[in-house]
Write a protein that holds these residues in place. Structure first.
Motif, PDB file in Angstrom:
ATOM      1  N   ASN A 236       0.839  -1.198   0.000  1.00 33.05           N
ATOM      2  CA  ASN A 236       0.000   0.000   0.000  1.00 33.05           C
ATOM      3  C   ASN A 236       0.877   1.252   0.000  1.00 33.05           C
ATOM      4  O   ASN A 236       1.195   1.813   1.042  1.00 33.05           O
ATOM      5  CB  ASN A 236      -0.916  -0.024   1.226  1.00 33.05           C
ATOM      6  CG  ASN A 236      -1.980   1.046   1.181  1.00 33.05           C
ATOM      7  OD1 ASN A 236      -1.797   2.094   0.572  1.00 33.05           O
ATOM      8  ND2 ASN A 236      -3.097   0.797   1.849  1.00 33.05           N
ATOM      9  N   ASN A 237       1.284   1.676  -1.184  1.00 31.09           N
ATOM     10  CA  ASN A 237       2.183   2.831  -1.283  1.00 31.09           C
ATOM     11  C   ASN A 237       1.544   4.111  -0.745  1.00 31.09           C
ATOM     12  O   ASN A 237       2.226   4.979  -0.200  1.00 31.09           O
ATOM     13  CB  ASN A 237       2.612   3.032  -2.733  1.00 31.09           C
ATOM     14  CG  ASN A 237       3.528   1.934  -3.224  1.00 31.09           C
ATOM     15  OD1 ASN A 237       4.293   1.361  -2.446  1.00 31.09           O
ATOM     16  ND2 ASN A 237       3.452   1.621  -4.504  1.00 31.09           N
ATOM     17  N   GLU A 238       0.233   4.218  -0.893  1.00 28.94           N
ATOM     18  CA  GLU A 238      -0.465   5.411  -0.398  1.00 28.94           C
ATOM     19  C   GLU A 238      -0.339   5.529   1.118  1.00 28.94           C
ATOM     20  O   GLU A 238      -0.064   6.608   1.661  1.00 28.94           O
ATOM     21  CB  GLU A 238      -1.938   5.340  -0.802  1.00 28.94           C
ATOM     22  CG  GLU A 238      -2.742   6.579  -0.394  1.00 28.94           C
ATOM     23  CD  GLU A 238      -4.197   6.507  -0.827  1.00 28.94           C
ATOM     24  OE1 GLU A 238      -5.013   7.274  -0.274  1.00 28.94           O
ATOM     25  OE2 GLU A 238      -4.517   5.681  -1.714  1.00 28.94           O
ATOM     26  N   LEU A 239      -0.503   4.394   1.812  1.00 29.03           N
ATOM     27  CA  LEU A 239      -0.385   4.388   3.275  1.00 29.03           C
ATOM     28  C   LEU A 239       1.047   4.664   3.701  1.00 29.03           C
ATOM     29  O   LEU A 239       1.294   5.425   4.649  1.00 29.03           O
ATOM     30  CB  LEU A 239      -0.864   3.038   3.821  1.00 29.03           C
ATOM     31  CG  LEU A 239      -1.052   2.913   5.335  1.00 29.03           C
ATOM     32  CD1 LEU A 239      -2.123   3.883   5.827  1.00 29.03           C
ATOM     33  CD2 LEU A 239      -1.422   1.483   5.714  1.00 29.03           C
ATOM     34  N   ASN A 241       3.319   6.348   2.076  1.00 29.19           N
ATOM     35  CA  ASN A 241       3.627   7.766   1.821  1.00 29.19           C
ATOM     36  C   ASN A 241       2.929   8.671   2.825  1.00 29.19           C
ATOM     37  O   ASN A 241       3.499   9.678   3.281  1.00 29.19           O
ATOM     38  CB  ASN A 241       3.204   8.140   0.402  1.00 29.19           C
ATOM     39  CG  ASN A 241       4.065   7.485  -0.660  1.00 29.19           C
ATOM     40  OD1 ASN A 241       5.220   7.160  -0.412  1.00 29.19           O
ATOM     41  ND2 ASN A 241       3.498   7.267  -1.844  1.00 29.19           N
ATOM     42  N   GLN A 242       1.702   8.332   3.191  1.00 28.12           N
ATOM     43  CA  GLN A 242       0.936   9.157   4.112  1.00 28.12           C
ATOM     44  C   GLN A 242       1.645   9.304   5.452  1.00 28.12           C
ATOM     45  O   GLN A 242       1.640  10.379   6.061  1.00 28.12           O
ATOM     46  CB  GLN A 242      -0.453   8.554   4.324  1.00 28.12           C
ATOM     47  CG  GLN A 242      -1.352   9.378   5.250  1.00 28.12           C
ATOM     48  CD  GLN A 242      -2.725   8.759   5.407  1.00 28.12           C
ATOM     49  OE1 GLN A 242      -3.066   7.764   4.753  1.00 28.12           O
ATOM     50  NE2 GLN A 242      -3.537   9.344   6.268  1.00 28.12           N
ATOM     51  N   TYR A 243       2.282   8.202   5.917  1.00 28.30           N
ATOM     52  CA  TYR A 243       2.943   8.239   7.224  1.00 28.30           C
ATOM     53  C   TYR A 243       4.463   8.235   7.099  1.00 28.30           C
ATOM     54  O   TYR A 243       5.161   8.000   8.083  1.00 28.30           O
ATOM     55  CB  TYR A 243       2.450   7.072   8.077  1.00 28.30           C
ATOM     56  CG  TYR A 243       0.971   7.219   8.388  1.00 28.30           C
ATOM     57  CD1 TYR A 243       0.525   8.174   9.287  1.00 28.30           C
ATOM     58  CD2 TYR A 243       0.025   6.447   7.716  1.00 28.30           C
ATOM     59  CE1 TYR A 243      -0.834   8.343   9.537  1.00 28.30           C
ATOM     60  CE2 TYR A 243      -1.333   6.601   7.969  1.00 28.30           C
ATOM     61  CZ  TYR A 243      -1.746   7.555   8.873  1.00 28.30           C
ATOM     62  OH  TYR A 243      -3.096   7.723   9.114  1.00 28.30           O
ATOM     63  N   SER A 244       4.959   8.522   5.896  1.00 28.91           N
ATOM     64  CA  SER A 244       6.401   8.679   5.639  1.00 28.91           C
ATOM     65  C   SER A 244       7.205   7.491   6.150  1.00 28.91           C
ATOM     66  O   SER A 244       8.229   7.648   6.828  1.00 28.91           O
ATOM     67  CB  SER A 244       6.919   9.978   6.275  1.00 28.91           C
ATOM     68  OG  SER A 244       6.211  11.097   5.786  1.00 28.91           O
TER      69      SER A 244
END
Length: 285
Positions: A236-239, A241-244
């Motif tokens: 889950n790249n979005e997750l 990226n969201q939490y760095s």
């Protein structure tokens, strides 16, 4: 023995120093026999989450259930004592807590303090020193004469001497060389797989998460931002990226190979062995 957080909020206070809402409305269930990594940035609430699991941090709202025992604002001292026997906590740099003249005395301190006869405590010390991969002759040495990795193992042995069902650890590999860290984490994984011990650890190293953890908890501002399977997280790249959160080395290499050959493998690879199998199955090698 499951760990359940039911709408837990907590403040941290020592004397006049108070940090409000180090945990905020936490709902969480950690299943028996799982290996769970807790990740997030500094100050996200990772260590506070661990402390709430064995009563070092008391909820001001909600409750923590460890098996059938409850930790809540009423502070049932009897329940908390039982919980601290069953939930062993290893602090960051636990070797700083070593204090006795010999390793044996250090390991025996906990059991004897809980009423175990000295003879039986010494037998327990002999058993747990083997569990952490050390020889019996180290029991009669001063803990201060040992290497960093040996001290870490002795400190963990002292917690294991209490025969916990759950082991929670705050950065168990901190300050160790790569091989020393690998040895400690491999021991933990073996106890989890062979003995069914529930392991919960805080780490900043996503490679360790990928290699050892079944599940991952992401903490953010005292809340549980996500609780998911490890393979699901790293797909889950979005997750991420969201939490760095960093991508593990093997996963990063997989993504690079997929981009270069124009092929997407059927699953996320978390180890070198995973990646090798995926390359063979995909006809790449």
């Amino acid at each position: 023995m499951e760990i359940i957080f039911d709408n837990v909020s907590a403040d941290f206070q020592i004397g006049p120093i108070r940090s409000p809402l180090v945990l905020h409305s936490v709902h969480l269930k950690i299943k028996t026999g799982t290996f769970t990594a807790v990740v997030g940035h500094t100050g996200a609430g990772k260590s506070s989450l661990l402390k709430a699991m064995n009563g070092l941090l008391i909820p001001k709202e909600g409750k923590v259930l460890v098996g059938k025992k409850i930790i809540d604002s009423r502070r049932n001292k009897k329940d908390i004592k039982v919980i601290r026997q069953k939930v062993g906590m290893v602090f960051q740099f636990p070797e700083s807590q070593l204090f006795a003249e010999t390793v044996e005395k250090d390991i025996c301190f906990g059991p004897v303090n809980f009423g175990v006869p000295e003879k039986l405590a010494k037998e327990i010390a002999r058993n747990v020193i083997k569990m952490v991969g050390l020889d019996n002759d180290i029991l009669f040495k001063s803990p201060f004469s040992l290497s960093g990795g040996q001290k870490r193992r002795v400190a963990i042995a002292g917690v294991l001497a209490m025969e916990p069902d759950i082991l929670i650890l705050d950065e168990p590999g901190a300050g160790l060389d790569p091989q020393g860290k690998k040895d400690i984490l491999t021991l933990l994984k073996n106890w989890n797989q062979d003995r069914g011990m529930t392991i919960v650890l805080v780490t900043h190293d996503m490679n360790d998460v990928a290699l050892y953890a079944d599940d991952v908890i992401i903490m953010e501002k005292g809340r549980v931002a996500a609780h998911t399977e490890t393979r699901t997280l790293f797909s889950n790249n979005e997750l991420l990226n969201q939490y760095s959160l960093d991508v593990p080395d093997v996963r990063r290499l997989q993504m690079k190979i997929e981009k270069e050959i124009g092929l997407t493998f059927p699953h996320v690879c978390l180890s070198v062995e995973d990646l090798a199998e995926a390359l063979i199955e995909g006809g790449v090698v």
